[in-house]
Structure formats: C-alpha cells, structure tokens
Design an enzyme around this catalytic site. Structure first.
Site, PDB file in Angstrom:
ATOM      1  N   HIS A 116       0.833  -1.200   0.000  1.00 14.99           N
ATOM      2  CA  HIS A 116       0.000   0.000   0.000  1.00 14.99           C
ATOM      3  C   HIS A 116       0.863   1.243   0.000  1.00 14.99           C
ATOM      4  CE1 HIS A 116       0.556  -0.649   4.396  1.00 14.99           C
ATOM      5  NE2 HIS A 116      -0.052   0.466   4.715  1.00 14.99           N
ATOM      6  N   GLU A 172       6.073  -1.685   5.966  1.00 22.56           N
ATOM      7  CA  GLU A 172       5.581  -2.242   7.242  1.00 22.56           C
ATOM      8  C   GLU A 172       5.836  -3.752   7.317  1.00 22.56           C
ATOM      9  OE1 GLU A 172       1.871   0.727   8.458  1.00 22.56           O
ATOM     10  OE2 GLU A 172       1.394  -1.164   7.502  1.00 22.56           O
TER      11      GLU A 172
HETATM   12  C1  DHB Z   1      -4.259   2.660   5.877  1.00 18.01           C
HETATM   13  C2  DHB Z   1      -3.554   3.167   6.968  1.00 18.01           C
HETATM   14  C3  DHB Z   1      -2.543   2.418   7.564  1.00 18.01           C
HETATM   15  O1  DHB Z   1      -1.881   2.748   8.679  1.00 18.01           O
HETATM   16  C4  DHB Z   1      -2.187   1.237   7.034  1.00 18.01           C
HETATM   17  O2  DHB Z   1      -1.147   0.596   7.535  1.00 18.01           O
HETATM   18  C5  DHB Z   1      -2.877   0.748   5.971  1.00 18.01           C
HETATM   19  C6  DHB Z   1      -3.891   1.467   5.401  1.00 18.01           C
HETATM   20  C7  DHB Z   1      -5.367   3.365   5.208  1.00 18.01           C
HETATM   21  O3  DHB Z   1      -5.785   4.423   5.660  1.00 18.01           O
HETATM   22  O4  DHB Z   1      -5.883   2.836   4.215  1.00 18.01           O
HETATM   23 FE    FE Z   2      -0.063   1.178   9.054  1.00 23.38          FE
END
Ligand code: DHB
Ligand code: FE
Length: 279
Positions: free
Chosen positions: A193, A240
C-alpha cells in the site's frame, strides 16, 4: 518454561476497525474480508494463548518525530486504546504482562538488541485492529498482550534481516522464562500500500502473494530484501512488512501453515493473513 506455539500475521488497516466499531461487517464491501478471518477466530479460541507478543507499528500516535524508537517493548500493566482523531476505539483496555516483558527486555538487551523500554503506551489501530480481527468484540481481551513497537514510519526503519534476528532473540528470551505459558508472536502491518504522493493507492498482488509464499519456508533469504524494493514494488507503506520477520524469526525454521488469506481492497490496502504453527 514459556513456549512459543504459533505466529499470526495480519494487515492492520484502520478502516477495518471502523467497520467493526460501526457494525458494517455484513456490508457487501466488508463481508468477504471478515470471512477470511472466520477460521482464525475459531482457531484462536481453541489455542487459548496466555500471552501475545504483538509486533506492530505506532502511526505517530504515541511516538512522533520528536522521539522515534527503532524497537520498543512495553512493560506496563495496561495500555489504553489511543485517540487517533475520532476518539479512542470502543475496545477493551489491553492487559500487559510486566514480568514477562521485563524478562524479555533483560534477555534481549543482554543478547545485543538494545530495545527501548516503555511503560505507559496508548496503542493505536496498528495493535487494536489485529486484536479485533482475531478475537471479535469481547468484553475483555482473552489474554495478555506485550506490545513490541517498530519504527516503520520515519526513515530509516530497521532492515528485515535485523527484524528476523530480533525474532530469534525473542524466542530465546521467552524460552528462558520460568513459567508455563503458551505464547504467540504476531507480526502485523502491510501488505502492499501507498497512502501518499502520485502513486497513492498502489497495490501489487503478485509481490504480496510471493511474499506470503516465501515467508513460510524461505524467510531467511526473503528477509534480506532491501527497503528500496519494498518501496518500488509494494509502495511506501509496504515497508511495514519488515515487522513480519520478527514474528517469523521467533518460530521454528519449519512451520505448519494453518491458514492463508489475501484480499483486495480494504481502504487503500491489500490485506494478507497467515497462521503458522510450531510443531
Ligand atoms: C491505511 C492506513 C494504515 O496505517 C495502514 O497501515 C494501511 C492502510 C489506510 O488508511 O488505508
Ligand atoms: Fe499502518
């Protein structure tokens, strides 16, 4: 002797917490995501862990750019769900295990991993969303939890290789604690992400699935993936995933995979989940 019986790996998207807290789990968007954890909730009810070492990251909630520990262990009695801007999540207080946490700090620091030791720590979605996914909505969390916070927010985060080695040191620490405890280690965060910049929304299913394959039986080599590969291939927040190596390093080299789940999308994120048991 305390023993590590299993590892749980899961993403921690904040919108999942909001879906649970606002009763949206049966909605069309969320139902397939929560279905992927049905097996897990049954499994953990049978496993009955006494303590979870929950490896997670704080998102500038308890720590900020003024003070960023690379690795921190929380030794307090209890940890409050944090207010991340919409009030604290309506979930139970997290009960710590001060004796085991202090023992781990002593053991791991003597073993050359200089953890920061924290007593009071408000825990954000990085820790509470994995608990909700695995345990649902109980009055009290059914076991003790020792938060182990890892910096993956402000560069430079620790390497995957360092995380894997820390997992091995955690295992030595747990196995030298003189009380019969069923301990699990959880690795959270990821999968691909990116929440910022022109590539916001990036998801890479093939990267994620290869990662899920290899962390089971090729973890040591996978742990050597450089940060820049995570950023390029799995987005800036995909890094992460280094936290998963702490949990994997704490398990046997050969493990039994009990469950695997992968789902896109949840908010801006791909969700991955594994349960690995020591035999
Ligand atoms: C989102 C936020 C996060 O901290 C994460 O690890 C994954 C996704 C989000 O807002 O989509
Ligand atoms: Fe996160």
């Amino acid at each position: 002797m305390a023993k590590i019986s299993a590892g749980v790996f899961t993403s921690h998207v904040p919108a999942i917490g909001a879906a649970i807290d606002n009763d949206k789990m049966d909605e069309e968007y969320w139902q397939p995501l929560f279905a992927g954890y049905d097996y897990s909730r049954q499994w953990i009810a049978e496993q009955k862990p006494d303590v979870i070492l929950l490896v997670y990251n704080d998102h500038a909630t308890a720590f900020d750019s003024n003070l960023v520990p690379t690795f921190a262990i929380a030794t307090g009695e209890q940890f409050k769900p944090a207010d991340e801007g919409w009030g604290p999540r309506p979930v139970p207080m997290v009960q710590g295990h001060p004796e085991l946490a202090s023992h781990i700090a002593q053991s791991v620091i003597q073993d050359e991993f200089d953890l920061t030791v924290v007593r009071d720590l408000d825990v954000d979605h990085g820790l509470t969303v994995p608990l909700s996914l695995m345990f649902g909505q109980p009055e009290q969390w059914p076991c003790r939890v020792i938060p182990i916070a890892v910096n993956v927010v402000l560069y430079p985060p620790p390497s995957g290789k360092r995380c894997y080695a820390l997992g091995k040191a955690l295992r030595r620490a747990v196995e030298s604690f003189d009380e019969n405890l069923n301990v699990q280690v959880w690795g959270t965060g990821g999968m691909s992400h990116q929440l910022q910049g022109p590539r916001a929304g990036l998801i890479n299913k093939s990267f994620d699935n290869t990662f899920l394959d290899r962390i089971v039986d090729d973890a040591e080599e996978l742990s050597q993936t450089p940060h820049v590969d995570y950023v390029r291939l799995s987005g800036s927040e995909g890094v992460e995933l280094v936290m998963w190596f702490i949990a994997r390093g704490a398990l046997n080299e050969t493990v039994e995979q009990q469950h695997r789940f992968y789902h896109v999308p949840a908010s801006n994120t791909a969700v991955g989940h594994l349960i690995l048991e020591n035999q």
